[in-house]
Design a protein around this motif. Structure first.
Motif, short mmCIF file in Angstrom:
data_model
loop_
_atom_site.label_atom_id
_atom_site.label_comp_id
_atom_site.label_asym_id
_atom_site.label_seq_id
_atom_site.Cartn_x
_atom_site.Cartn_y
_atom_site.Cartn_z
N VAL A 111 0.73 -1.25 -0.04
CA VAL A 111 -0.06 0.10 0.05
C VAL A 111 0.98 0.98 -0.11
N GLY A 112 0.66 1.92 -1.10
CA GLY A 112 1.57 3.52 -0.96
C GLY A 112 2.25 3.39 -2.39
N ALA A 113 2.65 4.42 -3.04
CA ALA A 113 3.22 4.77 -4.27
C ALA A 113 4.66 5.45 -4.24
N SER A 114 5.26 5.23 -2.92
CA SER A 114 6.45 5.97 -3.03
C SER A 114 7.73 5.31 -3.50
N TYR A 115 8.81 5.67 -3.41
CA TYR A 115 10.02 4.68 -3.83
C TYR A 115 10.09 3.57 -3.05
N VAL A 116 9.90 3.82 -1.71
CA VAL A 116 10.09 2.39 -0.95
C VAL A 116 8.83 1.54 -1.30
N ALA A 117 7.80 1.96 -1.51
CA ALA A 117 6.58 1.08 -2.11
C ALA A 117 7.06 0.22 -3.31
N LEU A 118 7.63 0.96 -4.38
CA LEU A 118 7.91 0.48 -5.67
C LEU A 118 9.10 -0.34 -5.56
N ILE A 135 -2.50 2.25 -5.23
CA ILE A 135 -2.04 3.68 -5.19
C ILE A 135 -3.26 4.50 -5.20
N ARG A 136 -3.18 5.48 -4.16
CA ARG A 136 -4.47 6.29 -3.78
C ARG A 136 -4.31 7.40 -5.14
N SER A 137 -3.49 8.04 -5.40
CA SER A 137 -3.01 9.08 -6.28
C SER A 137 -2.27 8.91 -7.36
N ILE A 138 -0.97 9.23 -7.28
CA ILE A 138 0.08 9.08 -8.18
C ILE A 138 1.22 8.62 -7.68
N PRO A 139 1.88 7.91 -8.55
CA PRO A 139 3.10 7.41 -8.21
C PRO A 139 4.43 8.05 -8.03
N LEU A 140 5.12 7.77 -7.15
CA LEU A 140 6.47 8.60 -7.22
C LEU A 140 6.20 10.23 -7.09
N ARG A 141 5.35 10.52 -6.22
CA ARG A 141 5.32 11.69 -5.85
C ARG A 141 6.43 12.81 -5.70
N GLY A 142 6.64 13.91 -6.27
CA GLY A 142 7.68 14.73 -6.10
C GLY A 142 8.64 14.35 -7.22
N PHE A 143 8.67 13.30 -7.87
CA PHE A 143 9.50 13.12 -9.15
C PHE A 143 8.62 13.15 -10.26
N ASP A 144 9.40 13.50 -11.47
CA ASP A 144 9.09 13.69 -12.80
C ASP A 144 7.92 12.77 -13.09
N GLN A 145 6.73 12.87 -13.45
CA GLN A 145 5.50 12.26 -13.36
C GLN A 145 5.66 11.46 -14.83
N GLN A 146 6.21 12.04 -15.75
CA GLN A 146 6.39 11.06 -17.17
C GLN A 146 7.02 10.13 -16.72
N MET A 147 8.38 10.11 -16.15
CA MET A 147 9.24 9.06 -15.74
C MET A 147 8.53 8.12 -14.91
N SER A 148 7.74 8.70 -13.97
CA SER A 148 7.15 7.57 -12.77
C SER A 148 6.08 6.81 -13.63
N SER A 149 5.48 7.44 -14.54
CA SER A 149 4.64 6.57 -15.42
C SER A 149 5.21 5.49 -16.10
N LEU A 150 6.43 5.57 -16.67
CA LEU A 150 7.29 4.71 -17.28
C LEU A 150 7.64 3.64 -16.20
N PHE A 162 -1.30 -3.37 -10.24
CA PHE A 162 -1.56 -2.15 -9.74
C PHE A 162 -3.31 -1.66 -9.58
N LEU A 163 -3.49 -1.46 -8.34
CA LEU A 163 -4.71 -0.87 -8.12
C LEU A 163 -4.73 0.52 -7.83
N ARG A 164 -5.10 1.37 -8.97
CA ARG A 164 -5.06 2.89 -8.95
C ARG A 164 -6.41 3.34 -8.37
N GLY A 165 -6.10 4.49 -7.77
CA GLY A 165 -7.45 5.18 -7.34
C GLY A 165 -8.06 4.49 -6.13
#
Length: 409
Positions: A111-118, A135-150, A162-165
Motif C-alpha cells: 500500500v503506497g506509491a513512494s519509492y520504498v513501495a515500488l 495507489i491512492r493518487s499518483i506514483p512517486l510524488r515529487g518525481f518527474d511524472q512522465q518518468m514515474s509513469s514509465l 496495480f490498483l489505482r485510485g
C-alpha cells in the motif's frame, strides 16, 4: 526507539560506568570503527533534560546523563503505520520488517506509491511472488511524472499488479490465516476486497522526535510533520543544537545527503571550514526493476519555475545493448534532459530510465552541479557501447514533435 544523537565538543559522563554496552551484532563493525576513532559510544535510548544535557536509559534500566557544548540530532525516521485503518497495525508490516521475515511473504499487497513501495514491490515480483500495489493518487510524488509513469508501466509488464485510485479501509484475519483487505475505489465510490498473505504499508515515514523531549531543550518543530525546524547551517531554534537528515524539516530523505550534511557540520564546529550543505541538484535513484535516476528539476518543476516557453526538453527512447542481445522489452528505456531554452541552454535536470541508472546519474550529476549546459553535454564524447552515451546524443526536442526513438548505434 534508539536515539543516535551525536555529542560534539567537551562531554562529561555524569552517571554512567566506563564500560561500553555490548552493541548488537549488526552494529559490530560500525561501533568498532567509532571506538578506534576515539568516540565514546552509548547504546541507549535518550531524551533531553535541558538544552545542554540528555538522559539515556540502557536496556537494563541504567540511566546515563551526558552533557555537551554542542548537540547534533540525527535520529532519522521510521515507516508510518496508517493507524486510522482498522487492523493496519495488528496485521500489517513495513519495509523495516520485510527483511526479517523467516518465511516467504507470499501473495503481497503493497500500500503506497513512494519509492520504498515500488522498490519493495519490484523485488517481490522479481522473486516470483504475486504482488499488488495500491495507489491512492499518483506514483512517486515529487518525481518527474512522465518518468514515474514509465516506471510503473515497466513494472506492470513484468507482472506487478496495480490498483489505482484506491484506498484501504480495513484489514482482517480470516480463519484460514489469510488477510482480507477491504478498500474503496475513489473513482466509483464502490467498496471492494481481496485476500493476501502479507500487507506491507509504505505510506510515508515519520521523524523520530516524539520521545526526544525537545520541549525541555526549547527546540522547535513543525507541529504537523513533527520535523525539527532548521536554518541553512542545520541550526535549530537553540544555537548550539543542530539537526541533520530525515529528522530536519525541508531536507531530502536520503542517507548520502545526511552524511554529507553531517560531515560539513562537523568541519564547521571544528573550525576547519565554513562550507554549508548545498541541497540543490542532489542526485538520487529509484531502484525499481528498471532503475530511474535523476538530478535537478523535473519537467513540471522547470515549467512552473521558468515558464513553458523558456524550457527545452531533449529526449530519446533507446535500447540498451544487453536488452538487444537478450531480446528484452526496452520500450520504457527513456532519457530526457530538461534545459533552459536560451543559449547555451543550462541543464536544469536529467532523468534516466534504464539499467544502471544510478551509475549513469552519478557521473552526470557532477557536470550538472558545476553548471553544465546542453552545448557542453553535446560536446562530450560518448563511450560506446554504453547506455550513458545516449545522454550525449540527445538531439531531438519535445517541441520539435519528431520521433525520439533511437534507431541505430
Amino acid at each position: 526507539m534508539e536515539v543516535q544523537a551525536s555529542l560534539v565538543g567537551r562531554m562529561s559522563n555524569q552517571g554512567g560506568g566506563e564500560a561500553l554496552p555490548k552493541a548488537p551484532r549488526t552494529r559490530h563493525y560500525r561501533v568498532a570503527f567509532i571506538i578506534r576513532r576515539k568516540v565514546k559510544y552509548f547504546n541507549i535510548k535518550a531524551g533531553f533534560v535541558n538544552e545542554h544535557t540528555v538522559c539515556g536509559v540502557a536496556k537494563d534500566g541504567k540511566e546515563t546523563l551526558l552533557s555537551a557544548e554542542h548537540i547534533v540530532i540525527a535520529t532519522g525516521g521510521r515507516p508510518r503505520y496508517p493507524t486510522h485503518i482498522e487492523g493496519a497495525l495488528e496485521y500489517g508490516i513495513t519495509s523495516d520488517d520485510i527483511f526479517w521475515l523467516k518465511e516467504s511473504p507470499g501473495k503481497t499487497l503493497v500500500v503506497g506509491a513512494s519509492y520504498v513501495a515500488l522498490e519493495c514491490a519490484g523485488f517481490l515480483t522479481g522473486l516470483g511472488l504475486d504482488t499488488t500495489v495500491m495507489i491512492r493518487s499518483i506514483p512517486l510524488r515529487g518525481f518527474d511524472q512522465q518518468m514515474s509513469s514509465l516506471v510503473t508501466e515497466y513494472m506492470a509488464s513484468q507482472g506487478t499488479r496495480f490498483l489505482r485510485g484506491c484506498t484501504p479501509s480495513r484489514v482482517r484475519r480470516r480463519p484460514d490465516g489469510q488477510l482480507q483487505v477491504t478498500w474503496e475505489d475513489l473513482t466509483s465510490g464502490k467498496e471492494d476486497m481481496g485476500t493476501f498473505n502479507t500487507v506491507l504499508w509504505a505510506t510515508g515515514r515519520i521523524p523520530e522526535t516524539r520521545s526526544l523531549n525537545l520541549e525541555k531543550a526549547g527546540v522547535n518543530v513543525n507541529p504537523n510533520s513533527q520535523k525539527i525546524l532548521v536554518d541553512a547551517q542545520e541550526t535549530t531554534s537553540i544555537p548550539h543544537i543542530y539537526a541533520i537528515g530525515d529528522v530536519a524539516e525541508g531536507r531530502p530523505e536520503l542517507t548520502p545527503t545526511a552524511i554529507m550534511a553531517g560531515k560539513l557540520l562537523a568541519q564547521r564546529l571544528c573550525g576547519q571550514s565554513s562550507d554549508v550543505m548545498d541541497y540543490d541538484n542532489v542526485p538520487t535513484t529509484v531502484f525499481t526493476p528498471l532503475e530511474y535516476g535523476c538530478v535537478g528539476l523535473s519537467e513540471e518543476e522547470a515549467v512552473a519555475r521558468h515558464g513553458e516557453e523558456h524550457v527545452e526538453v531533449y529526449h530519446a527512447y533507446y535500447k540498451p545493448l544487453e536488452f538487444t542481445v537478450a531480446e528484452r522489452d526496452a520500450s520504457q528505456c527513456y532519457i530526457k534532459m530538461v534545459c533552459l531554452r536560451k543559449p547555451p541552454q543550462l541543464v536544469l535536470g536529467l532523468h534516466f530510465l534504464g539499467p544502471n541508472a544510478g551509475e549513469v546519474t552519478q557521473g552526470f550529476a557532477l557536470g550538472i552541479k558545476c553548471g553544465a549546459s546542453y552545448v557542453q553535454v553535446m560536446r562530450t564524447v560518448g563511450i560506446h557501447p554504453t547506455c550513458a552515451e545516449e545522454v550525449a546524443k540527445l538531439r531531438i526536442s519535445k517541441r520539435s514533435g519528431l520521433d525520439p526513438t533511437v534507431t541505430g548505434c
